[in-house]
Design an enzyme around this catalytic site. Sequence first.
Site, PDB file in Angstrom:
ATOM      1  N   ASP A   1       9.970 -35.400  25.237  1.00  0.00           N
ATOM      2  CA  ASP A   1      10.280 -34.442  25.735  1.00  0.00           C
ATOM      3  C   ASP A   1       9.842 -33.234  25.851  1.00  0.00           C
ATOM      4  O   ASP A   1       9.740 -32.907  24.538  1.00  0.00           O
ATOM      5  CB  ASP A   1      11.969 -34.599  25.448  1.00  0.00           C
ATOM      6  CG  ASP A   1      12.898 -33.697  26.903  1.00  0.00           C
ATOM      7  OD1 ASP A   1      12.167 -32.927  27.707  1.00  0.00           O
ATOM      8  OD2 ASP A   1      14.216 -33.623  26.406  1.00  0.00           O
TER       9      ASP A   1
ATOM     10  N   SER B   1      -0.223 -19.874   4.043  1.00  0.00           N
ATOM     11  CA  SER B   1       0.062 -21.547   3.419  1.00  0.00           C
ATOM     12  C   SER B   1      -0.838 -21.203   1.821  1.00  0.00           C
ATOM     13  O   SER B   1      -1.706 -21.048   2.343  1.00  0.00           O
ATOM     14  CB  SER B   1      -0.256 -22.529   4.443  1.00  0.00           C
ATOM     15  OG  SER B   1       0.784 -22.747   5.514  1.00  0.00           O
TER      16      SER B   1
ATOM     17  N   HIS C   1       4.534 -13.502  11.349  1.00  0.00           N
ATOM     18  CA  HIS C   1       3.164 -14.614  11.394  1.00  0.00           C
ATOM     19  C   HIS C   1       4.044 -15.736  11.905  1.00  0.00           C
ATOM     20  O   HIS C   1       4.895 -17.044  11.266  1.00  0.00           O
ATOM     21  CB  HIS C   1       2.863 -15.262  10.002  1.00  0.00           C
ATOM     22  CG  HIS C   1       2.293 -16.715  10.601  1.00  0.00           C
ATOM     23  ND1 HIS C   1       1.080 -16.866  10.641  1.00  0.00           N
ATOM     24  CD2 HIS C   1       2.406 -17.785   9.766  1.00  0.00           C
ATOM     25  CE1 HIS C   1       0.915 -18.118  11.293  1.00  0.00           C
ATOM     26  NE2 HIS C   1       1.416 -18.496  10.456  1.00  0.00           N
TER      27      HIS C   1
ATOM     28  N   LYS D   1      13.661 -18.846  12.997  1.00  0.00           N
ATOM     29  CA  LYS D   1      13.978 -19.355  11.739  1.00  0.00           C
ATOM     30  C   LYS D   1      13.872 -18.578  10.277  1.00  0.00           C
ATOM     31  O   LYS D   1      15.066 -18.219   9.829  1.00  0.00           O
ATOM     32  CB  LYS D   1      13.201 -20.465  11.562  1.00  0.00           C
ATOM     33  CG  LYS D   1      13.727 -22.300  11.892  1.00  0.00           C
ATOM     34  CD  LYS D   1      12.236 -23.327  11.473  1.00  0.00           C
ATOM     35  CE  LYS D   1      12.924 -23.916  12.145  1.00  0.00           C
ATOM     36  NZ  LYS D   1      13.793 -24.852  12.144  1.00  0.00           N
TER      37      LYS D   1
ATOM     38  N   CYS E   1      -3.866 -18.188   6.775  1.00  0.00           N
ATOM     39  CA  CYS E   1      -2.864 -17.235   8.204  1.00  0.00           C
ATOM     40  C   CYS E   1      -2.749 -15.976   7.220  1.00  0.00           C
ATOM     41  O   CYS E   1      -2.032 -14.783   7.888  1.00  0.00           O
ATOM     42  CB  CYS E   1      -1.772 -17.911   9.302  1.00  0.00           C
ATOM     43  SG  CYS E   1      -2.225 -19.488   8.996  1.00  0.00           S
TER      44      CYS E   1
ATOM     45  N   GLU F   1      -9.654 -18.398   8.413  1.00  0.00           N
ATOM     46  CA  GLU F   1     -10.015 -20.085   7.731  1.00  0.00           C
ATOM     47  C   GLU F   1     -10.173 -20.874   8.969  1.00  0.00           C
ATOM     48  O   GLU F   1     -10.203 -21.969   8.548  1.00  0.00           O
ATOM     49  CB  GLU F   1      -8.490 -20.083   7.561  1.00  0.00           C
ATOM     50  CG  GLU F   1      -7.347 -20.314   8.762  1.00  0.00           C
ATOM     51  CD  GLU F   1      -6.061 -20.659   8.109  1.00  0.00           C
ATOM     52  OE1 GLU F   1      -5.862 -21.811   7.592  1.00  0.00           O
ATOM     53  OE2 GLU F   1      -4.999 -20.458   8.672  1.00  0.00           O
TER      54      GLU F   1
HETATM   55  N1  CAA Z   1      14.778 -30.029  23.122  1.00  0.00           N
HETATM   56  C1  CAA Z   1      15.530 -29.240  22.398  1.00  0.00           C
HETATM   57  N2  CAA Z   1      14.594 -29.057  21.060  1.00  0.00           N
HETATM   58  C2  CAA Z   1      14.302 -30.245  21.073  1.00  0.00           C
HETATM   59  C3  CAA Z   1      13.718 -31.842  21.179  1.00  0.00           C
HETATM   60  C4  CAA Z   1      14.430 -31.850  22.869  1.00  0.00           C
HETATM   61  N3  CAA Z   1      14.140 -32.728  23.697  1.00  0.00           N
HETATM   62  N4  CAA Z   1      13.735 -32.395  21.198  1.00  0.00           N
HETATM   63  C5  CAA Z   1      13.454 -32.039  19.816  1.00  0.00           C
HETATM   64  N5  CAA Z   1      13.147 -30.171  19.589  1.00  0.00           N
HETATM   65  C6  CAA Z   1      13.688 -29.619  18.379  1.00  0.00           C
HETATM   66  C7  CAA Z   1      14.127 -30.186  16.958  1.00  0.00           C
HETATM   67  O1  CAA Z   1      16.132 -29.972  17.223  1.00  0.00           O
HETATM   68  C8  CAA Z   1      13.536 -29.309  15.837  1.00  0.00           C
HETATM   69  O2  CAA Z   1      14.126 -28.184  16.192  1.00  0.00           O
HETATM   70  P1  CAA Z   1      14.754 -27.126  14.305  1.00  0.00           P
HETATM   71  O3  CAA Z   1      13.943 -26.451  13.898  1.00  0.00           O
HETATM   72  O4  CAA Z   1      15.905 -26.256  15.028  1.00  0.00           O
HETATM   73  O5  CAA Z   1      16.083 -28.272  13.738  1.00  0.00           O
HETATM   74  C9  CAA Z   1      12.131 -28.742  16.725  1.00  0.00           C
HETATM   75  O6  CAA Z   1      12.547 -29.053  18.369  1.00  0.00           O
HETATM   76  C10 CAA Z   1      10.972 -29.461  16.056  1.00  0.00           C
HETATM   77  O7  CAA Z   1      11.329 -30.353  15.791  1.00  0.00           O
HETATM   78  P2  CAA Z   1      11.010 -31.127  14.888  1.00  0.00           P
HETATM   79  O8  CAA Z   1      11.888 -30.815  13.323  1.00  0.00           O
HETATM   80  O9  CAA Z   1      11.285 -33.607  15.303  1.00  0.00           O
HETATM   81  O10 CAA Z   1       9.707 -31.621  14.669  1.00  0.00           O
HETATM   82  P3  CAA Z   1       8.781 -32.160  14.333  1.00  0.00           P
HETATM   83  O11 CAA Z   1       8.703 -32.627  13.058  1.00  0.00           O
HETATM   84  O12 CAA Z   1       7.985 -33.277  15.176  1.00  0.00           O
HETATM   85  O13 CAA Z   1       7.323 -31.001  14.119  1.00  0.00           O
HETATM   86  C11 CAA Z   1       6.489 -28.929  12.501  1.00  0.00           C
HETATM   87  C12 CAA Z   1       7.622 -29.913  13.549  1.00  0.00           C
HETATM   88  C13 CAA Z   1       6.931 -30.116  11.178  1.00  0.00           C
HETATM   89  C14 CAA Z   1       6.663 -27.851  12.546  1.00  0.00           C
HETATM   90  C15 CAA Z   1       5.206 -29.628  12.863  1.00  0.00           C
HETATM   91  O14 CAA Z   1       4.970 -29.342  14.403  1.00  0.00           O
HETATM   92  C16 CAA Z   1       3.853 -29.181  12.289  1.00  0.00           C
HETATM   93  O15 CAA Z   1       3.700 -29.596  11.556  1.00  0.00           O
HETATM   94  N6  CAA Z   1       3.321 -27.945  12.680  1.00  0.00           N
HETATM   95  C17 CAA Z   1       2.103 -27.733  11.653  1.00  0.00           C
HETATM   96  C18 CAA Z   1       3.687 -27.407  10.763  1.00  0.00           C
HETATM   97  C19 CAA Z   1       3.135 -25.038  10.465  1.00  0.00           C
HETATM   98  O16 CAA Z   1       2.981 -24.740  11.877  1.00  0.00           O
HETATM   99  N7  CAA Z   1       4.108 -25.051   9.276  1.00  0.00           N
HETATM  100  C20 CAA Z   1       4.870 -23.866   9.901  1.00  0.00           C
HETATM  101  C21 CAA Z   1       5.144 -22.942   8.918  1.00  0.00           C
HETATM  102  S1  CAA Z   1       3.573 -23.270   7.451  1.00  0.00           S
HETATM  103  C22 CAA Z   1       2.490 -20.808   8.323  1.00  0.00           C
HETATM  104  O17 CAA Z   1       3.181 -20.973   8.994  1.00  0.00           O
HETATM  105  C23 CAA Z   1       1.124 -21.348   8.349  1.00  0.00           C
HETATM  106  C24 CAA Z   1       0.810 -21.888   9.325  1.00  0.00           C
HETATM  107  O18 CAA Z   1       0.946 -21.432   9.950  1.00  0.00           O
HETATM  108  C25 CAA Z   1       0.093 -23.455   9.083  1.00  0.00           C
END
Ligand code: CAA
Length: 390
Positions: free
Chosen positions: A32, A311, A236, A245, A114, A82
Site C-alpha cells: 500500500d 550508524s 537526522h 519517533k 550520516c 559515506e
Molecule cells: N498505512 C500507513 N502506515 C503503514 C501502512 C499503511 N498501509 N503499512 C505499514 N505502515 C506503517 C507501519 O505501521 C510502520 O509504522 P511504525 O514504525 O510507526 O510502527 C511503518 O509504516 C513502517 O512499516 P514497517 O516497520 O513494517 O517497515 P519495514 O520493516 O518494511 O521497514 C525500516 C522500515 C526498517 C525503517 C526500513 O525502511 C529500513 O530498513 N530502512 C533503512 C534503515 C533506516 O533508515 N534506519 C533508520 C535509523 S538508522 C539511521 O538513521 C542512519 C541512516 O541514515 C541509515
Amino acid sequence: MSTQPVGIHDLSFATTHYFLDHAVLAERLGVDRDKFYLGIGQEKMSVAAADEDIVTLAAAAAKPILERHGTEGIRTVLLATETGVDQSKAAALYLHSLIGLPNTARVVELKQACYGGTAGLAFAAGLIARDPSERVLVIAADIAKYELDTPGEPTQGAAAVAMLISANPAIVTLDPQQGLYSADIMDFWRPNYRSEAIVDGKTSVNAYQKAAQEAWTDYRRRGGRELTEFAAFCYHQPFTKMAYKAHKHLLESQGFTADAADIDAAIKLTTLYNRTVGNSYTASLYLGLAALLDHADDLTGKPLAFLSYGSGAVAEFFSGTVEPGYREHIRTAANQAAIDSREPIDYAHYRALHEAASPSDGAYHATAEETRRPYRLAAISGHKRIYEAR
Ligand code: CAA
C-alpha cells in the site's frame, strides 16, 4: 581562543536530476502506498542520473556560496560523505577545477556514516575559534543506496548541503555545548566491496533512539539548554517518520508526555524537504535545517536543537540561535527550485541506474548525458573520473 560567536554563515543545497515517486515503488513492491507516504513519511526520493555523483552534487551545492562570498579566508574544506568516489583522494579536490577552490587550503574527506557533516561543523568551529579570520567550507554529500526489493529501498535519496562556517555568522550561531555518544553497533554499514549498504532496520531505529537520548544526557551534563527552550528540533532523517519517533522517545525519556500536536510543532517544518528528497545521509540533518528556515515564521533569536546520528554509531546533540536578519541570507527560492526542477524517472530506468556497475578496466567510458544540473561526470578513463561544467 577567541570568544566571538561561530556558526553557519551561509547554507546551500543541491539534489539530483531525477526523482522516483514512492507510489511507483509501492506498486512494484506490492505494498500500500500509504506505508510509504504515511508509515515512513516519504513521498519521493531523489535518484542520481548516470552522470551524477557526490562530486557533482557537492559542486552544485558549494558554487552559490563561493559566488556570494568569494574564497577569501577559506583555508579549510571538509567534505563529509559515506558515498566516496575514491579510497585515497578527497572528493573535494575535484572541486578545485570545477568551482575554483583556493589552493591555500587543507582539503579533507570525513566519514562516519550520516554523522560526518556534523563532525565537519564541530571541527570548523574549533578552527575558527583559533583564528576568527578563517572561514571553513563544510560540505555534506551523499547518495543513499540499498539493495533493490528490500525494506531499505524506500529510504534511499540523495543531496548535498554546503555550509560556510565563520565567526559572526549571518544565519545560526552555535552554542558551545555539544552532547556526544558513540558505541560499536552493527546497525548499518557498507564494506568496501559493496555499493549498497547493509542494514538491520529495526536495530538501527532502536540504536538511533538510544543514541539520541544518550547524546541529550551528555549535552545537559555539559550545561546545555532545557528541552523546553527550543523553538524546533532538527533531527537526522533517514525517513521523516524517524524524526517523529526520535522526538517522542526523547520527550518520554525525560518525563514529558509526547502530545502529537506538540511533536508536530517541533518537527514538521524540518521534514518538508526530506519528505521529497529522501535520505541524504550526512546532508539530511542540514536539509532539515534549510526546510525549517525556509518555512517557519520569524525565528529570530530562537534556539534550535540538532540531533545528528550516524550508524555504527555516533550521535551528537547540539544547539544554536537564529540570527537577526537571517531571512536575507537564506536561499528559499533556490532550494525549492532544486527540488521542483527534478524530473520523474520510471521504474525501469531507475532500476537500470541502480544496477549499473562502475567500470573497473581502466578503458575510456563516456557517461550517458542525462543531468541538467551545473556539473556532470563526463567519463571514467584510465581509472580517472573526468568532470565537466555544463
Ligand atoms: N498505512 C500507513 N502506515 C503503514 C501502512 C499503511 N498501509 N503499512 C505499514 N505502515 C506503517 C507501519 O505501521 C510502520 O509504522 P511504525 O514504525 O510507526 O510502527 C511503518 O509504516 C513502517 O512499516 P514497517 O516497520 O513494517 O517497515 P519495514 O520493516 O518494511 O521497514 C525500516 C522500515 C526498517 C525503517 C526500513 O525502511 C529500513 O530498513 N530502512 C533503512 C534503515 C533506516 O533508515 N534506519 C533508520 C535509523 S538508522 C539511521 O538513521 C542512519 C541512516 O541514515 C541509515
